[in-house]
Structure formats: structure tokens, C-alpha cells
Design an enzyme around this catalytic site. Structure first.
Site, PDB file in Angstrom:
ATOM      1  N   GLY A 182      72.766 119.016  -0.694  1.00 41.76           N
ATOM      2  CA  GLY A 182      72.484 117.729  -0.055  1.00 41.76           C
ATOM      3  C   GLY A 182      73.551 116.703  -0.348  1.00 41.76           C
TER       4      GLY A 182
ATOM      5  N   TYR B  26      55.938 116.170   3.296  1.00 40.12           N
ATOM      6  CA  TYR B  26      56.963 115.916   2.282  1.00 40.12           C
ATOM      7  C   TYR B  26      56.326 115.817   0.897  1.00 40.12           C
ATOM      8  CZ  TYR B  26      60.533 113.159  -0.267  1.00 40.12           C
ATOM      9  OH  TYR B  26      61.438 112.683  -1.199  1.00 40.12           O
TER      10      TYR B  26
ATOM     11  N   GLY C 107      73.984 113.565   1.859  1.00 37.77           N
ATOM     12  CA  GLY C 107      72.850 112.643   1.976  1.00 37.77           C
ATOM     13  C   GLY C 107      73.026 111.372   1.159  1.00 37.77           C
ATOM     14  N   GLN C 108      71.986 110.514   1.212  1.00 35.42           N
ATOM     15  CA  GLN C 108      72.083 109.200   0.570  1.00 35.42           C
ATOM     16  C   GLN C 108      72.349 109.325  -0.933  1.00 35.42           C
ATOM     17  OE1 GLN C 108      68.385 107.045   0.141  1.00 35.42           O
ATOM     18  NE2 GLN C 108      69.406 105.094  -0.226  1.00 35.42           N
TER      19      GLN C 108
ATOM     20  N   LYS D 270      56.613 118.148  -2.481  1.00 41.28           N
ATOM     21  CA  LYS D 270      57.044 117.597  -3.770  1.00 41.28           C
ATOM     22  C   LYS D 270      56.085 118.041  -4.884  1.00 41.28           C
ATOM     23  CE  LYS D 270      60.854 116.056  -2.768  1.00 41.28           C
ATOM     24  NZ  LYS D 270      62.037 116.647  -3.421  1.00 41.28           N
TER      25      LYS D 270
ATOM     26  N   ILE E 270      64.986 104.584  -2.875  1.00 44.56           N
ATOM     27  CA  ILE E 270      66.336 104.347  -3.409  1.00 44.56           C
ATOM     28  C   ILE E 270      67.121 103.490  -2.420  1.00 44.56           C
ATOM     29  CG2 ILE E 270      68.496 105.401  -4.190  1.00 44.56           C
ATOM     30  CD1 ILE E 270      66.054 105.966  -6.016  1.00 44.56           C
TER      31      ILE E 270
HETATM   32  C1  VAH Z   1      61.209 108.701   1.610  1.00 44.26           C
HETATM   33  N1  VAH Z   1      63.192 107.764   0.523  1.00 44.26           N
HETATM   34  O1  VAH Z   1      60.988 107.554   2.005  1.00 44.26           O
HETATM   35  C2  VAH Z   1      62.200 108.857   0.439  1.00 44.26           C
HETATM   36  C3  VAH Z   1      61.520 108.766  -0.881  1.00 44.26           C
HETATM   37  C4  VAH Z   1      59.889 107.503  -2.268  1.00 44.26           C
HETATM   38  C5  VAH Z   1      60.397 107.751  -0.917  1.00 44.26           C
HETATM   39  O2  VAH Z   1      61.059 109.992  -1.333  1.00 44.26           O
HETATM   40  O3  VAH Z   1      60.705 109.679   2.092  1.00 44.26           O
END
Ligand code: VAH
Length: 326
Positions: A12, A147, A15-16, A151, A177
Site C-alpha cells: 500500500g 471494512y 496510499g495515504q 479489521k 489520519i
Molecule cells: C476510513 N480513514 O475512514 C479510514 C480509517 C478510522 C477511519 O480507518 O475508513
């Protein structure tokens, strides 16, 4: 005796977080000792010119193995992921990249006897049943996004590989972030980045969450500090592994807009919540990160005022040079 980190691979890297983490690791460990990898997006000249880069697909184990052998990798920072908002539009892709990708990284790490692995989690691992204020390290994890499911599953998989196979795995539950080098790739907290660019460029922003939406956040320098510091601790000191709560600040979208107005008085912000509001509402307002502070000395450096000053100074300079690229 713990194996040394000598040859690092970052997934990655376009990515950011991955793009800035790669540069920070190259500065610390040497350009040629940090392999940057991406899936499809063309890397920046800075990333390509400062060290090795390879295209891989983390959902295809053989592509990981090929570069691990070619560069004799002993440490992996696994940053590639489909984030929350994009993941809700394509949950199958989110599962494939995030779960099969993490599984493949762990299997390669095991087969190639890696020194240590960094696999981040997120506040997305929490859900609406979790205590939302000062969310504890040990608590209910019932996320309502794909997502978030990946996690939580990733945290459990990492714990299994630590206990069953003795792998050295570390990671943090990152908040939103904020940074100005590389735009985030489709998360729910992206508003907290876009607002700065729009404030500098257009002096106005339409935010996709409500004004009173409060979330834990962190400035990129602290994100990178956490990722590097946690990997330097003696693993036997850690009670937790890939699931440390880390935070630096919590603020509402309205408080963020007000902080920007201190620097750009004419800035205006409107609020038009979209599907991401429900995701944001299911996440904590603030985190208890005492376990990270006690076990590996976590200590953030930036609060909202310091971050906003730094962000706006950098973006204003870029805008004046015609390089805002937004
Ligand atoms: C998102 N920037 O918004 C990510 C992050 C805490 C959020 O995991 O999905």
C-alpha cells in the site's frame, strides 16, 4: 534473540499512510532497504526515485512471495486495504483485499520466518454497541461495515498467528489520519482532509457528515511515529499485539471548521450528510489509549491547533506555487 529488521517491504505504498511511511522508513533504515509496493496506481517520482518499487496484488500470495524472495525481505508493513466508504460500495472487493491480503501476508511471513510484521487495525473495528466515549482497549467489537469486519477478523487472525506460530506481529487501531502529501483513498474520515484543501483553494467546503460529528483523529507525523516506535519495542514487553488503541485528539466537524477559520476568517462550511454519516455514528467519539502508552510509550505530539497551523501553512505554500494538485 529477536531477528533484526534489515530488509523491509511496505504494501500500500501509494496510499495515504503507505506513501509517507515508506519515505520515513527509507530515511531511517536506508533507501535500498525499504521496498515499496503497490497494486495498480502509478507511484510518485519521489517514491520511485528514492528506492525499489514493485507492483504486487496482496490477494495473490505468489506475487508477494516473488518480491519477498527477490529482495530477501524480513519485515513487512502491511498497509494496503480497501477503506470503509469504498468497502461499503464493494464489500466483496473489501473482503478479498483486506482478508485474503492479510492472510497471505501472514502465511508468507510464517513460511519465510520474518522478523516482525506491522498490520494496522482501525477504530472501524468498533461498532454502535461499543462504549463511544473514551472507548476501552478491551471492549465489544461488533462493527457494522465490511471494512470494520475485516479489521476485527484481522486482529483475531494476527492474535492466532502470534499464539499458534510465534509470529512477531504488531499494530494499532488508528483513528482518522490527516495529512497533505497523499489524499486518503475512500474513507469516512476523508472530510477531515478535504476541508483543509477546500479551505485553501475555495474558502468553502460542504462536509458529508453533520457539524456535531465527533471522531478521534491523528496527524500524519504521529501516525508514522506510532508505526515506527511500536516496531522497536522488545516484543516480550507487549501484552497486546495488532490492536493497540492509539489517538491524539478528538474533535467535531464544526470544531475543525472553527479552527480553520482562525487562520482563514472568510472560510465557510456547510453540512450535507451522506451514507458515510451512519458509518461515522457507529465509531467512537474518543479513545482510551492507555495500553499503548503503558506498553510501548505512545505519546502524540500534535493537537488540533498545531495540526491545523501545519496543514494550512503547507497547503497555502503549495497553492501559491500552483502545486495544490487537488
Ligand atoms: C476510513 N480513514 O475512514 C479510514 C480509517 C478510522 C477511519 O480507518 O475508513
Amino acid at each position: 534473540m529477536a531477528k533484526e529488521m534489515t530488509k523491509i517491504m511496505v504494501t500500500g505504498s501509494v496510499g495515504q499512510i503507505g506513501s509517507e511511511l515508506t519515505m520515513a522508513l527509507r530515511k531511517k533504515y536506508g533507501n535500498d532497504n525499504v521496498l515499496a509496493t503497490g497494486h495498480k496506481t502509478k507511484p510518485s517520482p519521489e517514491l520511485c526515485d528514492s528506492g525499489p518499487f514493485e507492483f504486487i496484488n496482496v490477494a495473490q500470495k505468489e506475487t508477494i512471495e516473488e518480491v519477498v524472495k527477490k529482495y530477501n525481505i524480513d519485515t513487512i508493513y502491511h498497509l494496503s486495504a480497501i477503506l470503509s466508504a469504498v468497502g461499503e460500495k464493494n464489500p466483496k472487493l473489501c473482503w478479498d483485499v483486506n482478508m485474503n491480503g492479510t492472510y497471505n501476508i501472514l502465511e508468507v511471513a510464517l513460511e519465510h520466518e520474518m522478523a516482525r510484521i506491522f498490520i494496522p487495525s482501525s477504530i472501524a473495528a468498533f461498532g454502535p454497541e461499543t462504549p463511544l466515549d473514551n472507548t476501552p482497549q478491551e471492549t465489544i467489537l461488533r462493527p457494522k461495515t465490511m471494512y470494520g469486519v475485516t479489521k476485527v477478523a484481522g486482529e483475531l487472525l494476527c492474535d492466532y498467528y502470534v499464539k499458534r506460530f510465534g509470529l512477531d506481529i504488531r499494530g494499532c487501531r488508528y483513528p482518522g489520519i490527516i495529512s497533505y502529501e497523499t489524499l486518503p483513498g475512500g474513507g469516512t474520515t476523508d472530510y477531515a482532509v478535504a476541508i483543509y484543501f477546500e479551505a485553501v483553494k475555495n474558502k468553502k467546503y460542504t462536509c458529508f457528515v453533520r457539524e456535531d460529528t465527533r471522531l478521534p483523529m491523528m496527524y500524519m507525523p504521529d501516525c508514522l511515529k506510532a508505526a515506527i516506535d511500536i516496531m522497536e519495542i522488545d516484543f516480550s514487553q507487549l501484552k497486546h499485539h495488532s490492536d493497540f488503541n492509539v489517538s491524539a485528539m478528538s474533535f467535531s466537524a464544526g470544531e475543525l471548521a472553527d479552527e480553520i477559520k482562525k487562520f482563514i476568517p472568510e472560510f465557510t462550511c456547510e453540512y450535507e450528510p451522506d451514507f458515510r454519516q451512519d458509518i461515522a455514528d457507529s465509531w467512537p467519539n474518543s479513545l482510551d489509549d492507555s495500553a499503548a502508552r503503558e506498553e510501548w510509550g505512545w505519546e502524540p505530539s500534535y493537537d488540533l491547533a498545531a495540526m491545523t497551523k501545519d496543514m494550512l501553512e503547507a497547503l497555502t505554500k503549495r497553492h501559491a506555487e500552483g502545486k495544490l494538485n487537488y
